[in-house]
Design a protein around this motif. Structure first.
Motif, short mmCIF file in Angstrom:
data_model
loop_
_atom_site.label_atom_id
_atom_site.label_comp_id
_atom_site.label_asym_id
_atom_site.label_seq_id
_atom_site.Cartn_x
_atom_site.Cartn_y
_atom_site.Cartn_z
N UNK A 122 0.94 -1.26 0.07
CA UNK A 122 -0.01 0.09 0.00
C UNK A 122 0.79 1.22 0.05
N UNK A 123 1.83 1.21 0.77
CA UNK A 123 2.69 2.37 0.86
C UNK A 123 3.59 2.33 -0.43
N UNK A 124 4.09 1.54 -0.85
CA UNK A 124 4.69 1.62 -2.36
C UNK A 124 3.91 2.11 -3.28
N UNK A 125 2.73 1.83 -3.55
CA UNK A 125 1.84 2.05 -4.21
C UNK A 125 1.52 3.80 -4.13
N UNK A 126 1.38 4.10 -3.12
CA UNK A 126 1.23 5.52 -2.60
C UNK A 126 2.21 6.34 -3.12
N UNK A 127 3.53 5.70 -2.81
CA UNK A 127 4.75 6.68 -3.04
C UNK A 127 4.68 6.67 -4.74
N UNK A 128 4.48 5.70 -5.28
CA UNK A 128 4.50 5.72 -6.59
C UNK A 128 3.44 6.57 -7.40
N UNK A 129 2.62 6.65 -6.69
CA UNK A 129 1.40 7.67 -7.07
C UNK A 129 1.69 9.00 -7.08
N UNK A 130 2.42 9.42 -5.79
CA UNK A 130 3.06 10.84 -5.48
C UNK A 130 4.03 11.30 -6.48
N UNK A 131 4.94 10.32 -6.82
CA UNK A 131 6.19 10.45 -7.72
C UNK A 131 5.58 10.95 -9.10
N UNK A 132 4.73 9.93 -9.40
CA UNK A 132 3.99 10.35 -10.91
C UNK A 132 3.18 11.53 -11.14
N UNK A 133 2.70 12.15 -9.84
CA UNK A 133 2.07 13.51 -9.78
C UNK A 133 0.80 13.07 -10.07
N UNK A 134 0.20 12.01 -9.59
CA UNK A 134 -1.25 11.86 -9.45
C UNK A 134 -1.88 12.12 -8.42
N UNK A 135 -2.15 13.42 -8.31
CA UNK A 135 -2.64 14.03 -7.02
C UNK A 135 -4.04 13.35 -6.60
N UNK A 136 -4.99 13.50 -7.19
CA UNK A 136 -6.28 13.08 -6.87
C UNK A 136 -6.13 11.78 -6.54
N UNK A 137 -5.52 10.74 -7.16
CA UNK A 137 -5.46 9.23 -6.75
C UNK A 137 -4.66 8.99 -5.29
N UNK A 138 -3.50 9.83 -5.27
CA UNK A 138 -2.86 10.09 -4.30
C UNK A 138 -3.38 10.19 -2.82
N UNK A 139 -4.57 11.41 -3.10
CA UNK A 139 -5.42 11.85 -1.83
C UNK A 139 -6.34 10.63 -1.60
N UNK A 140 -6.71 9.99 -2.49
CA UNK A 140 -7.70 8.76 -1.84
C UNK A 140 -6.78 7.90 -1.33
N UNK A 141 -5.56 7.43 -2.10
CA UNK A 141 -4.56 6.37 -1.57
C UNK A 141 -4.16 6.73 -0.18
N UNK A 142 -3.87 8.03 0.17
CA UNK A 142 -3.30 8.51 1.57
C UNK A 142 -4.39 8.12 2.64
#
Length: 87
Positions: free
Chosen positions: A31-51
């Motif tokens: 879960x944490x790895x997926x979230x970090x990847x989303x943040x690095x790729x700049x997918x803010x909306x997906x990252x906010x739900x993932x966080x």
């Protein structure tokens, strides 16, 4: 090998709990790895739900004793900082 019946049961229960804890830690890491990847790729909306999902898993892990509560708090803080820097 355990000599007593109660020791044998304890060993069996401990092994089952250790297996469960390994599974939970692996899910948390994923879960944490997926979230970090989303943040690095700049997918803010997906990252906010993932966080929110990641925070829930961290809180649950701390409550169950899988992680120390300060470790969970530190990880949550660092993830928030990462997300806010990218946003």
């Amino acid at each position: 090998m355990p000599q007593r019946k109660s020791a044998a049961k304890r060993l069996k229960v401990d092994r089952a709990k250790a297996l469960h804890n390994l599974k939970m830690k692996a899910e948390l890491k994923k879960e944490l790895k997926t979230l970090r990847r989303l943040i690095q790729e700049g997918k803010g909306d997906e990252a906010k739900t993932g966080i929110r999902k990641a925070f829930a898993k961290l809180d649950r892990a701390a409550a169950k004793g899988l992680l120390h509560k300060n470790t969970a708090a530190r990880r949550k803080s660092r993830l928030s900082l990462m997300l806010n820097k990218k946003a």
